[in-house]
Design a protein around this motif. Sequence first.
Motif, PDB file in Angstrom:
ATOM      1  N   SER A   1    -101.422 -11.416  25.532  1.00 25.45           N
ATOM      2  CA  SER A   1    -100.601 -10.778  26.793  1.00 25.45           C
ATOM      3  C   SER A   1     -99.554 -11.521  26.828  1.00 25.45           C
ATOM      4  CB  SER A   1    -101.286 -12.043  28.026  1.00 25.45           C
ATOM      5  OG  SER A   1    -101.513 -13.614  28.258  1.00 25.45           O
ATOM      6  N   ASP A   2     -98.338 -12.306  26.023  1.00 22.60           N
ATOM      7  CA  ASP A   2     -97.570 -12.490  25.183  1.00 22.60           C
ATOM      8  C   ASP A   2     -96.553 -11.676  24.504  1.00 22.60           C
ATOM      9  OD1 ASP A   2     -95.147 -13.461  25.840  1.00 22.60           O
ATOM     10  OD2 ASP A   2     -95.481 -15.611  25.060  1.00 22.60           O
ATOM     11  N   LYS A   3     -96.243 -10.638  24.582  1.00 24.45           N
ATOM     12  CA  LYS A   3     -96.143  -9.323  23.730  1.00 24.45           C
ATOM     13  C   LYS A   3     -94.897  -9.274  23.302  1.00 24.45           C
ATOM     14  CE  LYS A   3     -96.438  -4.367  23.211  1.00 24.45           C
ATOM     15  NZ  LYS A   3     -96.646  -2.944  24.130  1.00 24.45           N
ATOM     16  N   SER A   4     -94.023 -10.033  24.250  1.00 23.17           N
ATOM     17  CA  SER A   4     -92.305 -10.238  23.619  1.00 23.17           C
ATOM     18  C   SER A   4     -92.456 -11.678  22.530  1.00 23.17           C
ATOM     19  CB  SER A   4     -91.660 -10.920  24.860  1.00 23.17           C
ATOM     20  OG  SER A   4     -92.199 -12.538  24.987  1.00 23.17           O
ATOM     21  N   LYS A   5     -93.780 -11.758  22.542  1.00 25.62           N
ATOM     22  CA  LYS A   5     -93.405 -13.194  20.244  1.00 25.62           C
ATOM     23  C   LYS A   5     -94.256 -12.230  19.782  1.00 25.62           C
ATOM     24  CE  LYS A   5     -93.253 -17.359  23.142  1.00 25.62           C
ATOM     25  NZ  LYS A   5     -94.289 -18.969  23.531  1.00 25.62           N
ATOM     26  N   TRP A   6     -94.582 -10.975  19.863  1.00 24.60           N
ATOM     27  CA  TRP A   6     -95.248 -10.596  18.465  1.00 24.60           C
ATOM     28  C   TRP A   6     -95.431  -8.862  18.584  1.00 24.60           C
ATOM     29  CZ3 TRP A   6     -98.479  -6.761  20.265  1.00 24.60           C
ATOM     30  CH2 TRP A   6     -99.227  -6.715  21.349  1.00 24.60           C
ATOM     31  N   LYS A   7     -94.297  -8.486  19.409  1.00 27.59           N
ATOM     32  CA  LYS A   7     -93.934  -6.513  19.203  1.00 27.59           C
ATOM     33  C   LYS A   7     -93.651  -6.698  17.698  1.00 27.59           C
ATOM     34  CE  LYS A   7     -91.992  -2.451  21.215  1.00 27.59           C
ATOM     35  NZ  LYS A   7     -91.481  -2.164  22.617  1.00 27.59           N
ATOM     36  N   GLY A   8     -93.648  -5.826  17.173  1.00 26.35           N
ATOM     37  CA  GLY A   8     -92.320  -5.516  16.017  1.00 26.35           C
ATOM     38  C   GLY A   8     -93.096  -6.397  14.822  1.00 26.35           C
ATOM     39  N   LYS A   9     -93.880  -7.291  14.656  1.00 24.92           N
ATOM     40  CA  LYS A   9     -93.673  -7.905  13.770  1.00 24.92           C
ATOM     41  C   LYS A   9     -94.907  -8.074  13.487  1.00 24.92           C
ATOM     42  CE  LYS A   9     -90.913 -11.903  15.744  1.00 24.92           C
ATOM     43  NZ  LYS A   9     -89.698 -11.967  14.421  1.00 24.92           N
ATOM     44  N   ILE A  10     -95.435  -9.189  12.218  1.00 28.01           N
ATOM     45  CA  ILE A  10     -96.758  -8.410  10.868  1.00 28.01           C
ATOM     46  C   ILE A  10     -97.056 -10.354  11.394  1.00 28.01           C
ATOM     47  CG2 ILE A  10     -96.788  -8.720   8.574  1.00 28.01           C
ATOM     48  CD1 ILE A  10     -94.774  -7.283   7.857  1.00 28.01           C
ATOM     49  N   ILE A  11     -98.142  -9.760  11.777  1.00 23.02           N
ATOM     50  CA  ILE A  11     -99.070 -10.988  12.919  1.00 23.02           C
ATOM     51  C   ILE A  11    -100.566 -11.076  11.833  1.00 23.02           C
ATOM     52  CG2 ILE A  11    -100.680 -12.332  14.872  1.00 23.02           C
ATOM     53  CD1 ILE A  11     -98.811  -9.519  15.963  1.00 23.02           C
ATOM     54  N   LEU A  12    -100.448 -12.438  10.728  1.00 22.84           N
ATOM     55  CA  LEU A  12    -101.849 -12.342  10.120  1.00 22.84           C
ATOM     56  C   LEU A  12    -102.665 -13.955  10.439  1.00 22.84           C
ATOM     57  CD1 LEU A  12    -103.041 -11.706   7.183  1.00 22.84           C
ATOM     58  CD2 LEU A  12    -101.617 -14.468   6.398  1.00 22.84           C
ATOM     59  N   LEU A  13    -104.299 -13.848  10.890  1.00 26.49           N
ATOM     60  CA  LEU A  13    -104.824 -14.098  11.536  1.00 26.49           C
ATOM     61  C   LEU A  13    -106.991 -13.781  11.320  1.00 26.49           C
ATOM     62  CD1 LEU A  13    -104.775 -12.630  15.504  1.00 26.49           C
ATOM     63  CD2 LEU A  13    -103.980 -14.681  14.430  1.00 26.49           C
ATOM     64  N   PRO A  14    -107.144 -14.897  11.302  1.00 22.30           N
ATOM     65  CA  PRO A  14    -108.357 -15.250  10.506  1.00 22.30           C
ATOM     66  C   PRO A  14    -109.443 -14.210  11.323  1.00 22.30           C
ATOM     67  CG  PRO A  14    -108.689 -16.491  12.608  1.00 22.30           C
ATOM     68  CD  PRO A  14    -107.005 -16.055  12.307  1.00 22.30           C
ATOM     69  N   THR A  15    -110.591 -13.716  10.821  1.00 23.65           N
ATOM     70  CA  THR A  15    -111.377 -12.428  11.487  1.00 23.65           C
ATOM     71  C   THR A  15    -111.599 -12.599  12.358  1.00 23.65           C
ATOM     72  OG1 THR A  15    -113.161 -13.513   9.239  1.00 23.65           O
ATOM     73  CG2 THR A  15    -111.587 -11.630   8.784  1.00 23.65           C
ATOM     74  N   TRP A  16    -112.367 -13.669  12.691  1.00 22.35           N
ATOM     75  CA  TRP A  16    -112.628 -14.548  14.029  1.00 22.35           C
ATOM     76  C   TRP A  16    -112.019 -13.734  15.351  1.00 22.35           C
ATOM     77  CZ3 TRP A  16    -111.853 -17.697  10.127  1.00 22.35           C
ATOM     78  CH2 TRP A  16    -111.291 -18.799  10.152  1.00 22.35           C
ATOM     79  N   HIS A  17    -110.770 -13.484  15.029  1.00 26.76           N
ATOM     80  CA  HIS A  17    -109.974 -13.333  16.172  1.00 26.76           C
ATOM     81  C   HIS A  17    -109.682 -12.214  16.358  1.00 26.76           C
ATOM     82  CE1 HIS A  17    -107.219 -17.112  16.531  1.00 26.76           C
ATOM     83  NE2 HIS A  17    -108.107 -18.021  16.245  1.00 26.76           N
TER      84      HIS A  17
END
Length: 371
Positions: free
Chosen positions: A247-263
């Motif tokens: 929900s906190d789009k302002s923190k991740w918009k325009g970024k490259i985010i790396l996450l584990p598959t279970w997310h």
Amino acid sequence: MTKIIQLDDDLDLLDSMIQDQKKADELYRPTNYWETYMSSFLPELRKKGLRDFRRRKFSVMGTFGATDINLLSIVNLPQILQTAQKTKLIWRFVPNVVSILEKILKPIRKLYEKQINSEIVVNAYYPYAKENFLKKGWDISKFSMTLIGNPDEAISVDGKYWSRHHLDVATIFIDAMIRSDFKDGDFFCEIGPGCGRNVEFFATAFPHSTMILFDIAPQLYVSNQYLKKRFQDRFIPYEEGIKLKVSDKSKWKGKIILLPTWHIEKWSTVPIDYFWNSASFQEMEIPVVSNYLSLVKKMKPNWIYINALPNGNYWGEWHAGQGGTKAPIKEEIYTMNLKDQYELKEKYYTKYMLRTNDHNSHIFKRKSKAD
């Protein structure tokens, strides 16, 4: 020559990823194919770290596109066999055949070393990729490789560095972009980014786009450390990404985010524009691929790209402890899982240098009346 940059080792982070992975649902953990490789992969990371990881010969790093190796450094059958033994794949070679092969290959290798090298190959294929980039109005030089991780192969073309593998990825990227649509500011998602090569091209072409990547460990660890160096402030690493709120789009918009598959379940409520999978689904089991595609459909991308072997990366009859997938992941699985909401717009041979046309690229487009 451009300064070589090494990656930072963080074995505590690696161990944390592995422990988190063990707690995840089986659908998001490594399947048999990669579970077998981990027996050699983890010891290598703990012993050698990530220094010079892009020049390691006969390493498991090469299986997910993390290395850039010069052609002449890999024509060595004994080393191949030694590596196969370490990774418990020696069962795939019959001893008598091996000795015969070595005798046959010795004179061929000498001729090969005299007549072929990486520089010739890269210079031969580069004009094709350059021409296709120009069709999109892009200067291919902006997409050249970095020297992070000290690649074994770094060939100067038009004043920039390229390897065979980096040029392969460039070709896959641009061939798909010519056939589909993605614009700056759109949302990109990839499962199985490996070292992060595909997203390098997308991030370079689309500097304001959001990009979210999902993978298993230990590949997750390698890409995390690489992309952290490569994209710095634009990159949200694993340890920060797992704490993000959708929900906190302002923190991740325009970024490259790396996450584990279970997310991916957590993020499946976020609409995306383009989904990408290259030579990764082909190494999983059928229920795992079907689950991922069901979540991708929830994200409602306009375009889906899948690059894969028609019958998966299948090694033949499966036996416990010997790697490979338990069943072939045939390309019909992708169409079957997507046909209710997507139509196959185009299927074509994936262009690889020095390789037969054994992979197919599939581009799916969302149906206009899809829910």
